[in-house]
Design a protein around this motif. Structure first.
Motif, PDB file in Angstrom:
ATOM      1  N   ILE A 183       4.754  -4.777   7.433  1.00  0.00           N
ATOM      2  CA  ILE A 183       4.743  -3.352   7.073  1.00  0.00           C
ATOM      3  C   ILE A 183       3.343  -2.913   6.637  1.00  0.00           C
ATOM      4  CG2 ILE A 183       5.684  -1.591   5.537  1.00  0.00           C
ATOM      5  CD1 ILE A 183       8.169  -3.431   5.215  1.00  0.00           C
ATOM      6  N   SER A 184       2.794  -3.582   5.641  1.00  0.00           N
ATOM      7  CA  SER A 184       1.535  -3.118   5.056  1.00  0.00           C
ATOM      8  C   SER A 184       0.340  -3.829   5.683  1.00  0.00           C
ATOM      9  CB  SER A 184       1.547  -3.374   3.548  1.00  0.00           C
ATOM     10  OG  SER A 184       0.285  -3.087   3.001  1.00  0.00           O
ATOM     11  N   ASN A 206      -6.068   2.913   1.532  1.00  0.00           N
ATOM     12  CA  ASN A 206      -5.738   1.862   2.491  1.00  0.00           C
ATOM     13  C   ASN A 206      -6.831   1.703   3.546  1.00  0.00           C
ATOM     14  OD1 ASN A 206      -3.894  -0.133   3.245  1.00  0.00           O
ATOM     15  ND2 ASN A 206      -3.046   1.156   4.853  1.00  0.00           N
ATOM     16  N   ARG A 296       9.978  -5.733  -2.352  1.00  0.00           N
ATOM     17  CA  ARG A 296      10.619  -4.824  -1.403  1.00  0.00           C
ATOM     18  C   ARG A 296      12.052  -5.293  -1.186  1.00  0.00           C
ATOM     19  NH1 ARG A 296       7.126  -1.624   1.786  1.00  0.00           N
ATOM     20  NH2 ARG A 296       4.947  -2.304   1.872  1.00  0.00           N
ATOM     21  N   PRO A 302       9.928  -0.257  -0.783  1.00  0.00           N
ATOM     22  CA  PRO A 302       9.208  -0.774  -1.961  1.00  0.00           C
ATOM     23  C   PRO A 302      10.023  -0.498  -3.233  1.00  0.00           C
ATOM     24  CG  PRO A 302       8.189   1.263  -1.170  1.00  0.00           C
ATOM     25  CD  PRO A 302       9.251   0.894  -0.163  1.00  0.00           C
ATOM     26  N   ASN A 312       4.944   2.501   3.129  1.00  0.00           N
ATOM     27  CA  ASN A 312       3.665   1.975   2.637  1.00  0.00           C
ATOM     28  C   ASN A 312       2.879   2.964   1.795  1.00  0.00           C
ATOM     29  OD1 ASN A 312       2.125  -0.291   2.504  1.00  0.00           O
ATOM     30  ND2 ASN A 312       0.797   0.303   4.190  1.00  0.00           N
ATOM     31  N   ASP A 313       3.508   4.080   1.437  1.00  0.00           N
ATOM     32  CA  ASP A 313       2.789   5.151   0.760  1.00  0.00           C
ATOM     33  C   ASP A 313       3.109   5.108  -0.736  1.00  0.00           C
ATOM     34  OD1 ASP A 313       1.463   7.420   0.169  1.00  0.00           O
ATOM     35  OD2 ASP A 313       3.010   8.780   0.929  1.00  0.00           O
ATOM     36  N   ARG A 337      -2.942  -2.953  -5.208  1.00  0.00           N
ATOM     37  CA  ARG A 337      -3.128  -1.515  -4.930  1.00  0.00           C
ATOM     38  C   ARG A 337      -3.830  -0.795  -6.080  1.00  0.00           C
ATOM     39  NH1 ARG A 337       0.957   0.288  -0.550  1.00  0.00           N
ATOM     40  NH2 ARG A 337       1.592  -1.745   0.220  1.00  0.00           N
TER      41      ARG A 337
END
Ligand code: HEM
Length: 497
Positions: A183-184, A206, A296, A302, A312-313, A337
């Protein structure tokens, strides 16, 4: 070797990326190519090996429509460069980690967590005389792999012997424990639009400077990562581009990247049985614990923000104490992050307060190193026969070798892969936590001073954190090596050097 600063006289915009010189794996995950095999080769006869490398068709990063039936990528280890006969002074220009190799030094093995059952002495490949010289990565559309593999093996047989064939299984979007994967990913700044060293970027983003993944371009420090830069007389055929920051040198690194491959066996039955024990057989609780360990849900949501617009936001800014997503969850460890400074309002005074660590939210927590310098571009593939959760719990899963051929690309092995693996995954001291390592990947060996690493804590809104102890080891390393994934012209140069 010191990093070289960006020459202010050379506008970064002029260094257009030659996609036809970059191997496709840097740009594409080859998702449509659901079949893959990774051939680990050793040089049998150097001249024949070089002749094959000089002519083999390597798939570039140029977009193709329709996508080709199959694609081929080539990476070479430092032992491989030596076995091919590349001059020692050229080989020595690569990074020390690459030269040493993943299993070449017991202290590196310890730092990477390759101890106990993951000790390189037990590996199927990657240690001693089983270090691969070359990795040939083949990806194919359904039904197209086998013929391509046979053809490639026949073509290279004079020069190479096959040390290991790493087969893969397409088990859909999930990894073998059953969680959605892939995903990320960092977004690469292919247009070189991001200022080389953006000191005003205080929030997590990102977007990564291209130089974090491709050598020869500015990285997040605004510097060029060291790489072999040669006197142009060494490159009689003029194959290599000139270095952007030192135009009188031929750049062997440009458009190349370092590739990490690690074969990670997953104990799927052990994982779900342990969670079931901790959950006292309650299925909903078992799911919650699994999601807490990964960060997740199995569907990929998430847990820090189940309403996030996309999968992913999100960041962890609104959850500084890990109440929604534990600080030690796999995805929070491997990408916290965060930005260079703890979050807060812009402005000189606020920035000073936060830099000095007087900010209330930052007090009492270790400052986790800024994420932008430690991103990884993951390209792993699963292998082995999948085990369902029902089989795992019922104890009917056969003793199988199933897991992940973990692969990632980065421009600096030490600052990216080795840092994440050591400081964030294996260390039992991370972000104010102690006595625990990554819940999925930890080797549960004792840390400094005999401290345990087999706990997992889940902070609660009120009262002490819920703590699991005696978490078993779920992942064992069974092979691994560092490679250089050269630019395509650099590969031709190496084949003739
Ligand atoms: C068998 C071993 C592993 C399993 C089962 C596993 C599983 C997962 C899962 C389920 C995710 C979430 C999905 C996603 O964001 O793509 C994830 C993310 C991630 N993993 Fe792993 N992983 C493994 C090994 C590793 C290793 C060895 C590393 C690094 C050295 C790593 C680094 C990451 C990173 C960087 C992310 C993305 C985090 C983010 O940006 O939010 N993983 N992994």
């Amino acid at each position: 070797m010191a990093e070289t600063p960006v020459n202010p006289q050379v506008p970064v915009r002029t260094s257009r990326v030659d996609s036809d010189d970059v191997q496709g794996l840097v740009r594409f995950g080859y998702k449509h190519h659901t079949e893959a095999v990774f051939l680990l080769l050793r040089v049998r006869e150097a001249q024949a090996a070089r002749a094959w490398l000089a002519g083999v068709c390597v798939t570039s990063a140029v977009e193709m429509n329709p996508v080709p039936d199959s694609t081929l990528q080539i990476a070479v280890s430092s032992d491989g460069l030596r076995a091919l006969g590349v001059s020692a002074d050229i080989v020595d220009g690569f990074s020390q980690e690459f030269l040493d190799g993943m299993a070449g030094d017991p202290s590196r093995a310890r730092r990477l967590g390759d101890e106990g059952p993951s000790d390189p002495k037990y590996w199927a490949w990657g240690s001693g005389n089983r270090v691969p010289h070359c990795a040939v990565l083949l990806y194919a559309l359904p039904g197209c792999l086998e013929a391509r593999r046979l053809a490639i093996e026949a073509q290279c047989a004079a020069g190479f012997e096959v040390l290991q064939r790493l087969g893969t299984t397409d088990i859909g979007p999930n990894e073998p424990f059953g969680f959605r994967d892939g995903i990320s990913q960092p977004q690469l700044d292919w247009d070189l639009a991001q200022p080389a060293s953006d000191r005003t970027q205080l929030e997590y983003t990102n977007l990564s400077c291209l130089g974090e993944f491709l050598l020869g371009y500015p990285n997040e420090y605004g510097l060029y990562t060291p790489r072999p830069l040669l006197d142009p007389s060494r490159d009689a055929r003029g194959l290599l581009p000139r270095a952007a920051e030192v135009p009188d040198r031929a750049d062997l690194g440009r458009n190349g990247s370092y590739l990490v491959i690690r074969q990670l066996r997953q104990d799927v039955a052990g994982f779900w049985r342990a969670l079931d024990r901790y959950a006292a057989g309650d299925p909903a609780e078992r799911e919650r614990l699994g999601a807490a360990m990964v960060g997740r849900t199995r569907l990929g949501q998430p847990i820090v923000d189940t309403s996030a617009a996309t999968l992913n936001d999100f960041t962890y800014r609104a959850d500084p104490d890990g109440i929604r997503c534990p600080l030690g969850a796999h995805i929070r460890r491997t990408n916290p992050r965060n930005a260079d400074l703890p979050a807060g309002a812009p402005g000189i005074l606020s920035r000073l307060v936060r830099t000095l660590g007087f900010d209330a939210a930052a007090r009492g927590r270790d400052l986790v190193s800024s994420t932008r310098y430690h991103r990884l571009l993951r390209r792993g593939r699963e292998y082995g026969a999948p085990v369902s959760i029902a089989q795992a719990l019922a104890g009917t899963a056969m003793e199988t070798d199933v897991g992940l051929h973990f692969m990632c690309l980065n421009a600096n092995l030490q600052r990216q892969f080795e840092f994440v693996q050591n400081a964030w995954i294996i260390s039992n001291r991370f972000n104010g936590l102690h006595d625990e390592s990554d819940p999925l990947l930890g080797n549960r060996q004792l840390g400094a001073g005999g401290t345990p690493s087999d706990g997992f804590s889940m902070p609660q809104p009120a009262g002490p954190a819920r703590r699991l102890s005696g978490v078993p080891q779920f992942v064992t390393v069974t092979g691994g090596a560092y490679f250089f994934l050269p630019g395509i012209r650099a590969l031709r140069f190496l084949a003739s050097a």
